[in-house]
Write an enzyme that holds these catalytic residues in place. Structure first.
Site, PDB file in Angstrom:
ATOM      1  N   LYS A  34       8.815   5.665  -5.991  1.00 10.90           N
ATOM      2  CA  LYS A  34       7.819   4.724  -6.567  1.00 10.90           C
ATOM      3  C   LYS A  34       7.959   4.635  -8.075  1.00 10.90           C
ATOM      4  CE  LYS A  34       4.583   5.357  -2.768  1.00 10.90           C
ATOM      5  NZ  LYS A  34       5.126   6.619  -2.163  1.00 10.90           N
ATOM      6  N   ASP A  56       8.165   2.672 -14.607  1.00  9.27           N
ATOM      7  CA  ASP A  56       8.224   2.935 -16.048  1.00  9.27           C
ATOM      8  C   ASP A  56       8.765   1.694 -16.771  1.00  9.27           C
ATOM      9  OD1 ASP A  56       8.310   4.420 -18.537  1.00  9.27           O
ATOM     10  OD2 ASP A  56       8.520   6.247 -17.326  1.00  9.27           O
ATOM     11  N   THR A 113      13.742   3.262 -19.120  1.00 12.68           N
ATOM     12  CA  THR A 113      13.577   4.529 -18.385  1.00 12.68           C
ATOM     13  C   THR A 113      13.825   4.323 -16.897  1.00 12.68           C
ATOM     14  OG1 THR A 113      11.973   5.164 -20.067  1.00 12.68           O
ATOM     15  CG2 THR A 113      12.035   6.503 -18.067  1.00 12.68           C
ATOM     16  N   PRO A 120       4.249   1.959   6.262  1.00 16.87           N
ATOM     17  CA  PRO A 120       3.634   3.247   6.554  1.00 16.87           C
ATOM     18  C   PRO A 120       2.180   3.084   6.970  1.00 16.87           C
ATOM     19  CG  PRO A 120       3.595   2.865   4.193  1.00 16.87           C
ATOM     20  CD  PRO A 120       4.115   1.608   4.832  1.00 16.87           C
ATOM     21  N   GLY A 178      -0.316   6.444  12.759  1.00 16.09           N
ATOM     22  CA  GLY A 178      -0.515   7.867  13.027  1.00 16.09           C
ATOM     23  C   GLY A 178      -1.580   8.452  12.125  1.00 16.09           C
TER      24      GLY A 178
HETATM   25  O1  NUP Z   1       1.489   2.525   0.701  1.00 15.52           O
HETATM   26  C1  NUP Z   1       2.149   3.509   0.987  1.00 15.52           C
HETATM   27  N1  NUP Z   1       1.648   4.401   1.884  1.00 15.52           N
HETATM   28  C2  NUP Z   1       2.349   5.523   2.273  1.00 15.52           C
HETATM   29  O2  NUP Z   1       1.827   6.285   3.094  1.00 15.52           O
HETATM   30  C3  NUP Z   1       3.429   3.731   0.471  1.00 15.52           C
HETATM   31  C4  NUP Z   1       4.161   4.856   0.860  1.00 15.52           C
HETATM   32  N2  NUP Z   1       5.379   5.030   0.367  1.00 15.52           N
HETATM   33  N3  NUP Z   1       3.598   5.754   1.751  1.00 15.52           N
HETATM   34  C5  NUP Z   1       4.382   6.939   2.154  1.00 15.52           C
HETATM   35  O3  NUP Z   1       4.645   6.838   3.555  1.00 15.52           O
HETATM   36  C6  NUP Z   1       3.694   8.282   1.962  1.00 15.52           C
HETATM   37  O4  NUP Z   1       3.968   8.812   0.688  1.00 15.52           O
HETATM   38  C7  NUP Z   1       4.320   9.112   3.074  1.00 15.52           C
HETATM   39  O5  NUP Z   1       5.582   9.592   2.648  1.00 15.52           O
HETATM   40  C8  NUP Z   1       4.561   8.104   4.194  1.00 15.52           C
HETATM   41  C9  NUP Z   1       3.488   8.089   5.250  1.00 15.52           C
HETATM   42  O6  NUP Z   1       3.400   9.339   5.843  1.00 15.52           O
HETATM   43  P1  NUP Z   1       2.333   9.720   6.977  1.00 15.52           P
HETATM   44  O7  NUP Z   1       1.005   9.174   6.543  1.00 15.52           O
HETATM   45  O8  NUP Z   1       2.819   9.081   8.251  1.00 15.52           O
HETATM   46  O9  NUP Z   1       2.396  11.198   7.001  1.00 15.52           O
END
Ligand code: NUP
Length: 215
Positions: free
Chosen positions: A60, A63, A67, A165, A168
């Protein structure tokens, strides 16, 4: 078929064990700060040695362009792509893309995040972020499984592959989001797999469920 991406937010030892266990059922792996800060970026190589999957770096990046460019160059010695933030502006995102593209690696932009706190600051600009991702011809966006209607809209606006994401542990439901997705998209699942008693069984369960629901 929609792809399954495992989020490996674990320490090194557990991450490598889970990667080995679930390798037959996941299509890609996402590594982020919890794993890299508890080991090193070399962990990406170790994961690839185990399972030869696509590995995306969830850093994510957010910057100034100069950078961001340095971060992208150092990070993309490993892995197949990197996740960046867009609220910092087009110039910062371009700096990463311009490092990634010649290396044939992906730049993936976070639009709306999946957690409740995202509603206040990032949801109001998420549509613009999706449109920016399209304009910059990035390789994908991150959009939430926890809000299927937002996922649908952001996918439509960006017209790019989606990494989503929220299924679950965060309460997103596979049945609700699968109809929105296609074979270019990834469902990201972490804790529901790696915190279960039997990660292999759980990864198989999700893979089979995705297959059944994709029809
Ligand atoms: O909006 C976001 N939500 C999120 O959960 C953006 C993400 N990158 N994540 C990532 O997705 C979070 O950091 C984690 O690595 C993964 C979800 O994991 P879990 O909730 O299924 O354990």
């Amino acid at each position: 078929m929609v792809k399954l991406m495992l989020a490996l937010d674990l320490d090194k030892e557990r991450a490598l064990k889970v990667a080995e266990e679930v390798k037959d059922y996941v299509d890609a792996i996402k590594v982020g700060y919890p794993l890299v800060l508890s080991s090193s970026l070399e962990i990406v190589k170790e994961i690839k040695d185990i399972c030869e999957k696509e590995v995306i770096l969830d850093f994510k990046v957010a910057d100034i362009p100069a950078t961001n460019e340095k971060i992208a160059k150092l990070s993309l010695r490993y892995g197949d792509g990197i996740i960046v933030h867009g609220f910092v502006g087009e110039d910062s995102v371009k700096a990463v893309r311009d490092v990634a593209k010649p290396l044939n690696k992906k730049t993936i932009l976070v639009t709306e995040m999946s957690h409740p706190g995202a509603l206040r600051f990032i949801q109001p600009i998420a549509n613009e972020l999706a449109i920016m991702a399209k304009k910059l011809e990035l390789d994908g966006i991150v959009a939430p499984s926890t809000r299927p209607e937002r996922l649908r809209e952001l996918k439509h606006l960006s017209n790019l592959p989606v990494l989503t994401p929220g299924v679950g542990a965060q309460g997103g439901r596979l049945e609700e989001i699968i109809k929105i997705l296609d074979e270019n998209d990834y469902i990201i699942i972490g804790r529901a797999i790696y915190n279960s008693e039997d990660p292999k069984k759980m990864a198989k369960y999700y893979k089979e469920k995705i297959r059944a629901l994709s029809k």
